[in-house]
Enzyme design. Structure first.
Site, PDB file in Angstrom:
ATOM      1  N   ASP A 146     -57.029 -50.100  15.915  1.00  0.00           N
ATOM      2  CA  ASP A 146     -57.705 -49.569  14.731  1.00  0.00           C
ATOM      3  C   ASP A 146     -56.665 -48.860  13.877  1.00  0.00           C
ATOM      4  O   ASP A 146     -55.568 -48.548  14.346  1.00  0.00           O
ATOM      5  CB  ASP A 146     -58.819 -48.575  15.130  1.00  0.00           C
ATOM      6  CG  ASP A 146     -59.554 -48.030  13.905  1.00  0.00           C
ATOM      7  OD1 ASP A 146     -59.944 -48.834  13.037  1.00  0.00           O
ATOM      8  OD2 ASP A 146     -59.717 -46.797  13.789  1.00  0.00           O
ATOM      9  N   SER A 147     -57.037 -48.577  12.641  1.00  0.00           N
ATOM     10  CA  SER A 147     -56.139 -47.831  11.766  1.00  0.00           C
ATOM     11  C   SER A 147     -56.008 -46.373  12.232  1.00  0.00           C
ATOM     12  O   SER A 147     -55.115 -45.674  11.761  1.00  0.00           O
ATOM     13  CB  SER A 147     -56.678 -47.852  10.338  1.00  0.00           C
ATOM     14  OG  SER A 147     -57.923 -47.184  10.302  1.00  0.00           O
ATOM     15  N   GLY A 200     -58.163 -49.013   4.405  1.00  0.00           N
ATOM     16  CA  GLY A 200     -59.132 -49.536   3.438  1.00  0.00           C
ATOM     17  C   GLY A 200     -58.676 -49.671   1.992  1.00  0.00           C
ATOM     18  O   GLY A 200     -58.978 -50.679   1.348  1.00  0.00           O
ATOM     19  N   CYS A 241     -61.807 -52.512  14.183  1.00  0.00           N
ATOM     20  CA  CYS A 241     -61.578 -52.108  12.796  1.00  0.00           C
ATOM     21  C   CYS A 241     -62.131 -53.216  11.895  1.00  0.00           C
ATOM     22  O   CYS A 241     -61.696 -54.366  11.999  1.00  0.00           O
ATOM     23  CB  CYS A 241     -60.083 -51.935  12.579  1.00  0.00           C
ATOM     24  SG  CYS A 241     -59.615 -51.574  10.883  1.00  0.00           S
ATOM     25  N   ASN A 242     -63.088 -52.865  11.055  1.00  0.00           N
ATOM     26  CA  ASN A 242     -63.675 -53.871  10.162  1.00  0.00           C
ATOM     27  C   ASN A 242     -62.671 -54.356   9.125  1.00  0.00           C
ATOM     28  O   ASN A 242     -62.646 -55.535   8.766  1.00  0.00           O
ATOM     29  CB  ASN A 242     -64.872 -53.271   9.406  1.00  0.00           C
ATOM     30  CG  ASN A 242     -66.064 -53.037  10.304  1.00  0.00           C
ATOM     31  OD1 ASN A 242     -66.981 -53.845  10.348  1.00  0.00           O
ATOM     32  ND2 ASN A 242     -66.064 -51.940  11.040  1.00  0.00           N
ATOM     33  N   GLU A 281     -60.642 -38.709  10.085  1.00  0.00           N
ATOM     34  CA  GLU A 281     -59.256 -38.587  10.577  1.00  0.00           C
ATOM     35  C   GLU A 281     -58.836 -37.116  10.648  1.00  0.00           C
ATOM     36  O   GLU A 281     -58.006 -36.758  11.473  1.00  0.00           O
ATOM     37  CB  GLU A 281     -58.290 -39.380   9.691  1.00  0.00           C
ATOM     38  CG  GLU A 281     -58.337 -40.894   9.906  1.00  0.00           C
ATOM     39  CD  GLU A 281     -57.789 -41.344  11.273  1.00  0.00           C
ATOM     40  OE1 GLU A 281     -56.820 -40.761  11.754  1.00  0.00           O
ATOM     41  OE2 GLU A 281     -58.369 -42.304  11.845  1.00  0.00           O
ATOM     42  N   CYS A 326     -67.667 -49.863   9.187  1.00  0.00           N
ATOM     43  CA  CYS A 326     -66.345 -49.259   9.410  1.00  0.00           C
ATOM     44  C   CYS A 326     -66.493 -48.478  10.698  1.00  0.00           C
ATOM     45  O   CYS A 326     -67.457 -47.721  10.867  1.00  0.00           O
ATOM     46  CB  CYS A 326     -65.981 -48.323   8.260  1.00  0.00           C
ATOM     47  SG  CYS A 326     -64.508 -47.325   8.611  1.00  0.00           S
ATOM     48  N   THR A 327     -65.562 -48.672  11.613  1.00  0.00           N
ATOM     49  CA  THR A 327     -65.730 -48.062  12.935  1.00  0.00           C
ATOM     50  C   THR A 327     -65.545 -46.541  12.918  1.00  0.00           C
ATOM     51  O   THR A 327     -65.858 -45.873  13.897  1.00  0.00           O
ATOM     52  CB  THR A 327     -64.766 -48.699  13.952  1.00  0.00           C
ATOM     53  OG1 THR A 327     -63.432 -48.617  13.434  1.00  0.00           O
ATOM     54  CG2 THR A 327     -65.137 -50.146  14.217  1.00  0.00           C
ATOM     55  N   HIS A 328     -65.034 -46.011  11.811  1.00  0.00           N
ATOM     56  CA  HIS A 328     -64.965 -44.555  11.700  1.00  0.00           C
ATOM     57  C   HIS A 328     -66.358 -43.948  11.455  1.00  0.00           C
ATOM     58  O   HIS A 328     -66.587 -42.790  11.758  1.00  0.00           O
ATOM     59  CB  HIS A 328     -64.070 -44.138  10.527  1.00  0.00           C
ATOM     60  CG  HIS A 328     -62.596 -44.201  10.817  1.00  0.00           C
ATOM     61  ND1 HIS A 328     -61.908 -45.378  10.929  1.00  0.00           N
ATOM     62  CD2 HIS A 328     -61.678 -43.200  11.009  1.00  0.00           C
ATOM     63  CE1 HIS A 328     -60.625 -45.111  11.169  1.00  0.00           C
ATOM     64  NE2 HIS A 328     -60.463 -43.803  11.228  1.00  0.00           N
TER      65      HIS A 328
END
Ligand code: DGL
Length: 263
Positions: free
Chosen positions: A10-11, A43, A73-74, A152, A183-185
């Site tokens: 993921d980012s 993104g 991560c999308n 984040e 979005c996985t966040h």
């Protein structure tokens, strides 16, 4: 059976929402996770750069001898999944297809909302995949660029987070019965999102949905992990190990080791 770990990328810390589901649904499996928080958010970046960064993450995971890679991560899935899965000889899963089918399953009035990063929404991939499965679905998409920086920086429970979510989601309120957290966040903000959208709106966690596919593939290829003890999950971040650990341990509810890595 195959006791090698499953790789997650993921980012940043978003993919932890996917890992949490893996630990819940497939507790025997071992994890190697890499989050690129130093370069998050992905993104708003150009597609070419996201593709390059995703390759960096994939190549890192390959050095860890993983048996499967999950794009948790999308944004990376939207930009690079199709290309990368063709080039690797292990299964590579993304989060967009599972999220799309789950949304169709959940929606009663076929009015589905999708929220995601600027790149995921610009790619229009959720609308494409949902309408490919059911052309009668009406999809309303909305980019929420302010959500990832809040997660984040571990500010998910602050009043700023509430205000940002409330203001960002206003255009969707009352218009849909199902909302894909594309979005996985975003599951880190789930209680606030649910509160703003109302209890009648079903939230779809695309990452969690993808773990069902992981399970199907493990069974299909007969590559399940056969031990339940002696796990050593490994977590890597390109930014501060301490701050990653704080978010991860709170979210996962287990103690973990985190190493800083330079890609
Ligand atoms: N968690 C990621 C996603 O699912 C990316 C967020 C970002 O870095 O912009 O899209």
């Amino acid at each position: 059976m195959d006791n090698r770990p499953i790789g997650f990328l993921d980012s940043g810390v978003g993919g932890l929402t996917v890992v949490k589901e893996l630990i819940r649904q497939l507790p025997h499996e071992e994890i190697v996770y890499v989050g690129d928080s130093a370069r998050a958010p992905y993104g708003p970046r150009p597609a070419e750069q996201i593709r390059e960064f995703t390759w960096d993450l994939v190549n890192f995971l390959l050095t860890k001898n993983v048996k499967m890679i999950v794009f948790a991560c999308n944004t990376a899935t939207a930009v690079a999944w199709e290309e990368i899965k063709e080039k690797l000889d292990i299964p590579v899963l993304g989060v967009i297809l599972p999220g799309s089918s789950a949304a169709i399953q959940a929606s009663k009035n076929k009015k589905i909302g999708v929220i995601g990063t600027p790149m995921t929404i610009k790619s229009d991939i959720y609308r494409e995949k949902i309408q490919l499965l059911d052309p009668n679905c009406y999809v309303t998409s909305l980019a929420c660029p302010k959500f990832v920086p809040i997660v984040e920086s571990n500010e998910m429970t602050t009043s700023v987070a509430k205000k940002v979510v409330y203001e960002s989601l206003a255009p969707l309120v009352g218009k849909i019965d199902t909302l894909v957290l594309g979005c996985t966040h975003y599951p880190h903000l789930k209680p606030i999102i649910q509160n703003v959208m109302g209890n009648s709106v079903q939230l779809i966690d695309s990452g969690a949905e993808c773990i069902r596919d992981v399970s199907v593939l493990l069974n299909y290829f007969q590559i399940n992990h056969n031990r339940s003890d002696g796990h050593k999950h490994q977590f890597f971040t390109t930014a501060s190990a301490e701050s990653f650990r704080e978010i991860a341990e709170y979210w996962l509810g287990i103690a973990i080791d985190v190493e800083h890595v330079k890609l």
